[in-house]
Design a protein around this motif. Structure first.
Motif, PDB file in Angstrom:
ATOM      1  N   TYR A 144      16.360  10.555   0.932  1.00  0.00           N
ATOM      2  CA  TYR A 144      15.119  10.156   1.464  1.00  0.00           C
ATOM      3  C   TYR A 144      15.001  10.675   2.957  1.00  0.00           C
ATOM      4  N   VAL A 145      14.030  11.508   3.342  1.00  0.00           N
ATOM      5  CA  VAL A 145      14.085  11.785   4.705  1.00  0.00           C
ATOM      6  C   VAL A 145      12.645  11.416   5.354  1.00  0.00           C
ATOM      7  N   LEU A 146      12.742  10.339   6.166  1.00  0.00           N
ATOM      8  CA  LEU A 146      11.862   9.468   6.105  1.00  0.00           C
ATOM      9  C   LEU A 146      11.401   9.268   7.910  1.00  0.00           C
ATOM     10  N   THR A 147      10.139   9.450   8.162  1.00  0.00           N
ATOM     11  CA  THR A 147       9.851   9.282   9.686  1.00  0.00           C
ATOM     12  C   THR A 147       9.780   7.857   9.927  1.00  0.00           C
ATOM     13  N   MET A 148       9.476   7.577  11.240  1.00  0.00           N
ATOM     14  CA  MET A 148       9.530   6.126  11.672  1.00  0.00           C
ATOM     15  C   MET A 148       8.619   5.165  10.878  1.00  0.00           C
ATOM     16  N   PRO A 149       7.112   5.478  10.744  1.00  0.00           N
ATOM     17  CA  PRO A 149       6.676   4.488  10.017  1.00  0.00           C
ATOM     18  C   PRO A 149       6.789   4.649   8.647  1.00  0.00           C
ATOM     19  N   GLU A 150       7.101   5.578   8.117  1.00  0.00           N
ATOM     20  CA  GLU A 150       7.721   5.604   6.528  1.00  0.00           C
ATOM     21  C   GLU A 150       8.801   4.713   6.448  1.00  0.00           C
ATOM     22  N   LEU A 151       9.620   4.727   7.521  1.00  0.00           N
ATOM     23  CA  LEU A 151      10.925   3.542   7.337  1.00  0.00           C
ATOM     24  C   LEU A 151      10.571   2.330   7.369  1.00  0.00           C
ATOM     25  N   HIS A 152       9.711   1.922   8.318  1.00  0.00           N
ATOM     26  CA  HIS A 152       8.911   0.905   8.389  1.00  0.00           C
ATOM     27  C   HIS A 152       8.289   0.288   6.864  1.00  0.00           C
ATOM     28  N   ALA A 153       7.640   1.044   6.430  1.00  0.00           N
ATOM     29  CA  ALA A 153       7.084   0.799   5.241  1.00  0.00           C
ATOM     30  C   ALA A 153       7.918   0.861   4.164  1.00  0.00           C
ATOM     31  N   PHE A 154       8.909   1.646   4.033  1.00  0.00           N
ATOM     32  CA  PHE A 154      10.059   1.527   3.048  1.00  0.00           C
ATOM     33  C   PHE A 154      10.673   0.038   3.137  1.00  0.00           C
ATOM     34  N   LYS A 155      11.239  -0.088   4.343  1.00  0.00           N
ATOM     35  CA  LYS A 155      11.882  -1.477   4.777  1.00  0.00           C
ATOM     36  C   LYS A 155      11.153  -2.729   4.172  1.00  0.00           C
ATOM     37  N   GLU A 156       9.774  -2.633   4.460  1.00  0.00           N
ATOM     38  CA  GLU A 156       9.063  -3.543   4.004  1.00  0.00           C
ATOM     39  C   GLU A 156       8.972  -3.961   2.605  1.00  0.00           C
ATOM     40  N   LEU A 157       8.903  -2.653   1.711  1.00  0.00           N
ATOM     41  CA  LEU A 157       8.903  -2.750   0.364  1.00  0.00           C
ATOM     42  C   LEU A 157       9.865  -3.157  -0.327  1.00  0.00           C
ATOM     43  N   LEU A 158      11.250  -2.713   0.250  1.00  0.00           N
ATOM     44  CA  LEU A 158      12.415  -3.098  -0.370  1.00  0.00           C
ATOM     45  C   LEU A 158      12.826  -4.600  -0.087  1.00  0.00           C
ATOM     46  N   ASP A 183       8.862   3.427  -6.557  1.00  0.00           N
ATOM     47  CA  ASP A 183       7.832   4.511  -6.318  1.00  0.00           C
ATOM     48  C   ASP A 183       7.415   4.366  -5.176  1.00  0.00           C
ATOM     49  N   PHE A 184       7.940   5.427  -3.944  1.00  0.00           N
ATOM     50  CA  PHE A 184       7.535   5.610  -2.581  1.00  0.00           C
ATOM     51  C   PHE A 184       7.475   6.970  -2.260  1.00  0.00           C
ATOM     52  N   ALA A 185       6.508   7.304  -1.508  1.00  0.00           N
ATOM     53  CA  ALA A 185       6.207   8.639  -0.803  1.00  0.00           C
ATOM     54  C   ALA A 185       6.250   9.653  -1.821  1.00  0.00           C
ATOM     55  N   GLY A 186       5.489   9.212  -2.999  1.00  0.00           N
ATOM     56  CA  GLY A 186       5.212  10.331  -4.039  1.00  0.00           C
ATOM     57  C   GLY A 186       6.248  10.653  -4.857  1.00  0.00           C
ATOM     58  N   THR A 187       7.383   9.796  -4.812  1.00  0.00           N
ATOM     59  CA  THR A 187       8.435   9.997  -5.895  1.00  0.00           C
ATOM     60  C   THR A 187       8.989   8.840  -6.545  1.00  0.00           C
ATOM     61  N   LEU A 188       9.291   8.892  -7.582  1.00  0.00           N
ATOM     62  CA  LEU A 188       9.844   7.716  -8.338  1.00  0.00           C
ATOM     63  C   LEU A 188      11.289   7.775  -8.532  1.00  0.00           C
ATOM     64  N   SER A 189      12.177   6.712  -8.094  1.00  0.00           N
ATOM     65  CA  SER A 189      13.618   6.712  -8.233  1.00  0.00           C
ATOM     66  C   SER A 189      14.129   5.621  -9.216  1.00  0.00           C
ATOM     67  N   VAL A 190      14.705   5.908  -9.919  1.00  0.00           N
ATOM     68  CA  VAL A 190      15.128   4.907 -11.092  1.00  0.00           C
ATOM     69  C   VAL A 190      16.546   4.628 -10.758  1.00  0.00           C
ATOM     70  N   PRO A 236       0.906  -1.356   0.084  1.00  0.00           N
ATOM     71  CA  PRO A 236      -0.057  -0.086  -0.101  1.00  0.00           C
ATOM     72  C   PRO A 236       1.000   1.080  -0.019  1.00  0.00           C
ATOM     73  N   ALA A 237       2.212   1.121   0.502  1.00  0.00           N
ATOM     74  CA  ALA A 237       2.944   2.299   0.569  1.00  0.00           C
ATOM     75  C   ALA A 237       3.772   2.554  -0.819  1.00  0.00           C
ATOM     76  N   GLY A 238       3.819   1.645  -1.537  1.00  0.00           N
ATOM     77  CA  GLY A 238       4.574   2.225  -2.704  1.00  0.00           C
ATOM     78  C   GLY A 238       4.691   0.642  -3.655  1.00  0.00           C
ATOM     79  N   ALA A 239       5.727   0.862  -4.796  1.00  0.00           N
ATOM     80  CA  ALA A 239       5.896  -0.395  -5.522  1.00  0.00           C
ATOM     81  C   ALA A 239       7.233  -0.248  -6.176  1.00  0.00           C
ATOM     82  N   VAL A 240       7.713  -1.474  -6.544  1.00  0.00           N
ATOM     83  CA  VAL A 240       9.159  -1.543  -7.151  1.00  0.00           C
ATOM     84  C   VAL A 240       8.980  -2.296  -8.573  1.00  0.00           C
ATOM     85  N   TYR A 241       9.468  -1.453  -9.767  1.00  0.00           N
ATOM     86  CA  TYR A 241       9.195  -2.290 -10.907  1.00  0.00           C
ATOM     87  C   TYR A 241      10.611  -2.348 -11.619  1.00  0.00           C
TER      88      TYR A 241
END
Length: 116
Positions: A80-94, A30-37, A14-19
């Protein structure tokens, strides 16, 4: 619109995607409204940097500066400037994306071994 057909979905939360773009051999995060290649090695460095962050220490810290983590890795100009909940979601995505990439690699190895 042709570029959209060249992307393969690796992992989505729900927080993002990896393609994956096979044509350019890149991963798109694709995470936190930005796309990183990212190149594969840059993606792995990013995952390693995120994995090193101790979320438990952030939760229990009384220091207000530990509410946010700033992450930058070699190979990208993205910070990336991430809060603790964002870090948790990003960690899960990666982690999910890395698992799928490893699984695909093992499947290709098995298939190629049987065909040889």
């Amino acid at each position: 619109m042709q570029a959209a057909t060249e992307l393969r979905e690796i992992y989505i939360t729900p927080a993002g995607a990896v393609y994956q773009c096979d044509r350019k051999n890149r991963l798109m995060v694709d995470f936190a409204g930005t796309l990183s290649v990212l190149k594969i090695d840059t993606f792995l460095r990013l995952k390693h940097a995120i994995d090193k962050i101790d979320l438990q220490a952030m939760v229990t810290s009384t220091d207000r500066s530990s509410d946010v983590e700033i992450i930058s890795v070699l190979g990208t100009d993205k910070v990336y400037v991430l809060t603790m909940p964002e870090l948790h979601a990003f960690k899960e995505l990666l982690a999910g994306a890395r698992f799928v990439l490893e699984l695909n690699s093992m499947l290709h190895e098995c298939l190629n071994a049987e065909l040889a």
